[in-house]
Design a protein around this motif. Structure first.
Motif, mmCIF file in Angstrom:
data_model
loop_
_atom_site.group_PDB
_atom_site.id
_atom_site.type_symbol
_atom_site.label_atom_id
_atom_site.label_comp_id
_atom_site.label_asym_id
_atom_site.label_seq_id
_atom_site.Cartn_x
_atom_site.Cartn_y
_atom_site.Cartn_z
ATOM 1 N N ASP A 1 0.905 -1.407 0.105
ATOM 2 C CA ASP A 1 0.004 -0.067 0.200
ATOM 3 C C ASP A 1 0.727 1.173 -0.025
ATOM 4 O O ASP A 1 0.508 2.035 -0.626
ATOM 5 N N PHE A 2 1.738 1.219 0.723
ATOM 6 C CA PHE A 2 2.882 2.466 0.832
ATOM 7 C C PHE A 2 3.446 2.562 -0.516
ATOM 8 O O PHE A 2 3.551 3.890 -0.979
ATOM 9 N N ARG A 3 3.985 1.509 -1.117
ATOM 10 C CA ARG A 3 4.385 1.857 -2.546
ATOM 11 C C ARG A 3 3.481 2.436 -3.450
ATOM 12 O O ARG A 3 3.916 3.349 -4.258
ATOM 13 N N ASP A 4 2.228 1.901 -3.361
ATOM 14 C CA ASP A 4 1.407 2.600 -4.295
ATOM 15 C C ASP A 4 0.931 3.890 -3.949
ATOM 16 O O ASP A 4 1.015 4.871 -4.958
ATOM 17 N N ILE A 5 1.002 4.541 -2.509
ATOM 18 C CA ILE A 5 0.990 5.819 -2.248
ATOM 19 C C ILE A 5 1.860 6.622 -2.658
ATOM 20 O O ILE A 5 1.879 7.670 -3.126
ATOM 21 N N LEU A 6 3.384 6.114 -2.699
ATOM 22 C CA LEU A 6 4.327 6.633 -2.884
ATOM 23 C C LEU A 6 4.402 6.917 -4.563
ATOM 24 O O LEU A 6 4.669 8.035 -4.831
ATOM 25 N N ALA A 7 3.840 6.124 -5.001
ATOM 26 C CA ALA A 7 3.974 6.037 -6.743
ATOM 27 C C ALA A 7 2.987 7.196 -7.016
ATOM 28 O O ALA A 7 3.331 8.047 -8.054
ATOM 29 N N HIS A 8 2.051 7.180 -6.470
ATOM 30 C CA HIS A 8 0.673 8.076 -6.906
ATOM 31 C C HIS A 8 1.338 9.543 -6.575
ATOM 32 O O HIS A 8 1.032 10.399 -7.210
ATOM 33 N N THR A 9 1.761 9.784 -5.388
ATOM 34 C CA THR A 9 2.434 11.089 -5.003
ATOM 35 C C THR A 9 3.567 11.580 -5.782
ATOM 36 O O THR A 9 3.353 12.947 -6.285
ATOM 37 N N ARG A 10 4.485 10.607 -6.140
ATOM 38 C CA ARG A 10 5.398 11.106 -7.255
ATOM 39 C C ARG A 10 4.662 11.710 -8.612
ATOM 40 O O ARG A 10 5.141 12.690 -9.154
ATOM 41 N N GLY A 11 3.680 11.003 -8.884
ATOM 42 C CA GLY A 11 3.025 11.231 -10.189
ATOM 43 C C GLY A 11 2.384 12.555 -10.007
ATOM 44 O O GLY A 11 2.335 13.639 -10.958
ATOM 45 N N PHE A 12 1.729 12.742 -9.043
ATOM 46 C CA PHE A 12 0.777 13.864 -8.825
ATOM 47 C C PHE A 12 1.929 15.230 -8.437
ATOM 48 O O PHE A 12 1.590 16.107 -9.226
ATOM 49 N N VAL A 13 2.998 15.067 -7.722
ATOM 50 C CA VAL A 13 3.908 16.056 -7.812
ATOM 51 C C VAL A 13 4.515 16.476 -8.968
ATOM 52 O O VAL A 13 4.569 17.796 -9.350
ATOM 53 N N ARG A 14 4.972 15.428 -9.927
ATOM 54 C CA ARG A 14 5.629 15.838 -10.804
ATOM 55 C C ARG A 14 5.016 16.114 -12.388
ATOM 56 O O ARG A 14 5.286 16.925 -13.042
ATOM 57 N N ASN A 15 3.774 15.430 -12.380
ATOM 58 C CA ASN A 15 2.769 15.804 -13.539
ATOM 59 C C ASN A 15 1.858 16.880 -13.377
ATOM 60 O O ASN A 15 1.381 17.559 -14.242
ATOM 61 N N VAL A 16 1.380 17.018 -12.050
ATOM 62 C CA VAL A 16 0.291 18.161 -11.712
ATOM 63 C C VAL A 16 0.934 19.251 -11.101
ATOM 64 O O VAL A 16 0.585 20.744 -11.673
ATOM 65 N N VAL A 17 1.861 19.378 -10.090
ATOM 66 C CA VAL A 17 2.190 20.579 -9.407
ATOM 67 C C VAL A 17 3.293 21.203 -9.818
ATOM 68 O O VAL A 17 3.434 22.238 -10.113
ATOM 69 N N VAL A 18 4.376 20.546 -10.469
ATOM 70 C CA VAL A 18 5.601 21.034 -11.074
ATOM 71 C C VAL A 18 5.180 21.838 -12.303
ATOM 72 O O VAL A 18 5.580 23.041 -12.179
ATOM 73 N N PRO A 19 4.501 21.674 -13.177
ATOM 74 C CA PRO A 19 4.017 22.419 -14.255
ATOM 75 C C PRO A 19 3.130 23.861 -13.749
ATOM 76 O O PRO A 19 3.406 24.613 -14.349
ATOM 77 N N ARG A 20 2.760 23.769 -12.357
ATOM 78 C CA ARG A 20 2.253 25.013 -11.935
ATOM 79 C C ARG A 20 2.961 25.916 -10.978
ATOM 80 O O ARG A 20 2.269 26.803 -10.310
ATOM 81 N N GLU A 21 4.283 25.444 -10.721
ATOM 82 C CA GLU A 21 4.951 26.178 -9.730
ATOM 83 C C GLU A 21 5.130 27.379 -10.010
ATOM 84 O O GLU A 21 5.040 28.250 -8.903
ATOM 85 N N GLN A 22 5.351 27.982 -11.243
ATOM 86 C CA GLN A 22 5.684 29.368 -11.574
ATOM 87 C C GLN A 22 4.077 30.059 -11.485
ATOM 88 O O GLN A 22 4.302 31.299 -10.678
ATOM 89 N N GLU A 23 3.041 29.557 -11.541
ATOM 90 C CA GLU A 23 1.805 30.098 -11.263
ATOM 91 C C GLU A 23 1.652 30.272 -9.724
ATOM 92 O O GLU A 23 1.119 31.533 -9.534
ATOM 93 N N ILE A 24 1.874 29.392 -9.033
ATOM 94 C CA ILE A 24 1.884 29.400 -7.552
ATOM 95 C C ILE A 24 2.845 30.424 -6.926
ATOM 96 O O ILE A 24 2.341 31.264 -6.215
ATOM 97 N N ASP A 25 3.892 30.673 -7.525
ATOM 98 C CA ASP A 25 5.009 31.517 -7.230
ATOM 99 C C ASP A 25 4.492 33.088 -7.232
ATOM 100 O O ASP A 25 4.813 34.016 -6.516
#
Length: 400
Positions: A17-41
């Motif tokens: 379960d932890f590996r699944d959560i970690l993989a989903h979190t990595r995908g969320f961070v890199r594919n969803v949040v990283v592209p919007r970092e400049q907007e957040i800043d």
């Protein structure tokens, strides 16, 4: 992704379960949040849809026990998640950091059964944002120096004082307020912690602090003007819980912050390597220059050392072999290391690294705070040195 929730407190988050959560979190961070970092800043705001996604993933309660609706990660798992969260703007983690860390852990470890039942499930779901209200002007994060007072009045307590730099103060539903109930005496330091709803009469939150970095993460001053709370708001039902709760929560959080620093340093390293492999100067790729390679080598060495140290400190915490010195060692090394790695990243990028639209410029500003909160680097050195001397003294006494 859906949070894994169970009402059985004996069930732990297993490796699959932890590996699944970690993989989903990595995908969320890199594919969803990283592209919007400049907007957040630029907007100084985390978009509502990112907050909603984090809630749906269970991130507001990843370190809250499953008994109370959280994911139930121990600190060994927590730091692996933190290194992934640290790869992007630190404002993401700040949204739910207090729920899982310094505020949430006070309730998990020191709250009464009634207090846990009232608050923890809502904290784990993200329906309640909890803030840790300890820091004061002139006292920093040292509970001994508190000036905020709590005076008993019948069955109630009346709190008066001011708290500074309180993370999530503007969106908090609940403040865990540390206050002095009496001068220190032979029975203890007289520091208690109270559960104070943000809408309680007399609670006033100031305007958003204007910070060097961490855009999207809000801090503010919290004023307490004769705030009245019932006796049931006293965490643990005892006055002297506050000091121990503060120290324990801060120590655990230091390992988490160290892991965040490693994640941020990894991002700075990756940005540096990518830039060095593609940017040219006088017709040559700058990554072919030996001095640039040396800077990258220093970055990689720091990141790898920090990652190993964080994992060791987390294991020592879980195994209860070191919950004082190791957290401070991890925090001072990893946060100082991340600052050096970020500085080298700007140097590798040259003039472009000083421009606002470039990731390493933001990383350089953001990472600086990590050496200040949850205890400055100087405080960590005092804890480490004092702790080792005390251990040696106790050993010597025991051998007599």
């Amino acid at each position: 992704m859906t949070a894994i929730v169970t009402s059985d407190p004996t069930i732990q988050l297993d490796d699959d379960d932890f590996r699944d959560i970690l993989a989903h979190t990595r995908g969320f961070v890199r594919n969803v949040v990283v592209p919007r970092e400049q907007e957040i800043d630029e907007t100084d705001t985390v978009p509502a849809e990112i907050r909603t996604a984090a809630k749906d993933m269970g991130l507001f309660g990843f370190a809250i026990p499953q008994e109370w609706g959280g994911l139930g990660m121990n600190l060994i798992q927590d730091v692996e998640l933190a290194m992934e969260l640290g790869y992007t703007t630190l404002a993401l983690r700040s949204m739910f950091g207090t729920n899982n860390g310094i505020a949430g852990q006070v309730l998990v470890n020191y709250g009464t059964d009634e207090q846990k039942a009232r608050w923890l499930e809502d904290i784990a779901s993200g329906d309640v944002v909890a803030s840790f209200a300890l820091t004061e002007t002139g006292a920093g994060s040292n509970p001994v120096g508190l000036r905020t007072k709590a005076v008993r009045d019948g069955d109630d307590w009346v709190l008066t004082g001011e708290k500074r730099f309180i993370t999530n103060a503007l969106i908090a539903n609940l403040f865990l307020v540390f206050a002095r109930t009496r001068p220190a005496d032979g029975d203890g330091l007289g520091v208690a912690v109270f559960l104070v709803p943000s809408d309680a009469p007399g609670v006033q939150v100031g305007s958003k602090d204007r910070k060097m970095g961490h855009a999207g993460s809000t801090t503010a001053t919290v004023h307490l003007d004769a705030v009245r709370v019932p006796s049931s708001a006293l965490v643990g039902g005892r006055e002297d819980v506050g000091y121990r709760a503060a120290l324990a929560s801060l120590a655990r959080s230091r390992v988490h912050v160290a892991a965040l620093a490693v994640g941020h340093a990894q991002r700075a390293l990756d940005e540096s390597v990518t830039y060095a492999a593609t940017a040219t100067q006088h017709g040559s790729v700058i990554g072919d220059f030996q001095l640039v390679q040396a800077m990258i080598a220093d970055q990689q060495t720091g990141v790898m050392a920090g990652r190993a140290l964080v994992r060791d400190a987390a294991r020592a915490w879980v195994e209860q072999t070191d919950r004082r010195v190791a957290p401070s060692v991890a925090k001072v090394f990893c946060t100082e290391m991340a600052g050096k790695v970020a500085d080298l990243a700007v140097q590798i990028h040259g003039g472009s690294g000083y421009m606002r639209e470039v990731a390493v410029e933001r990383i350089y500003r953001d990472v600086r705070l990590l050496r200040l909160y949850e205890g400055t680097s100087e405080i960590q050195r005092l804890i480490i040195g004092g702790g080792l001397v005390k251990q040696a003294r106790n050993t010597a006494v025991g051998q007599r």
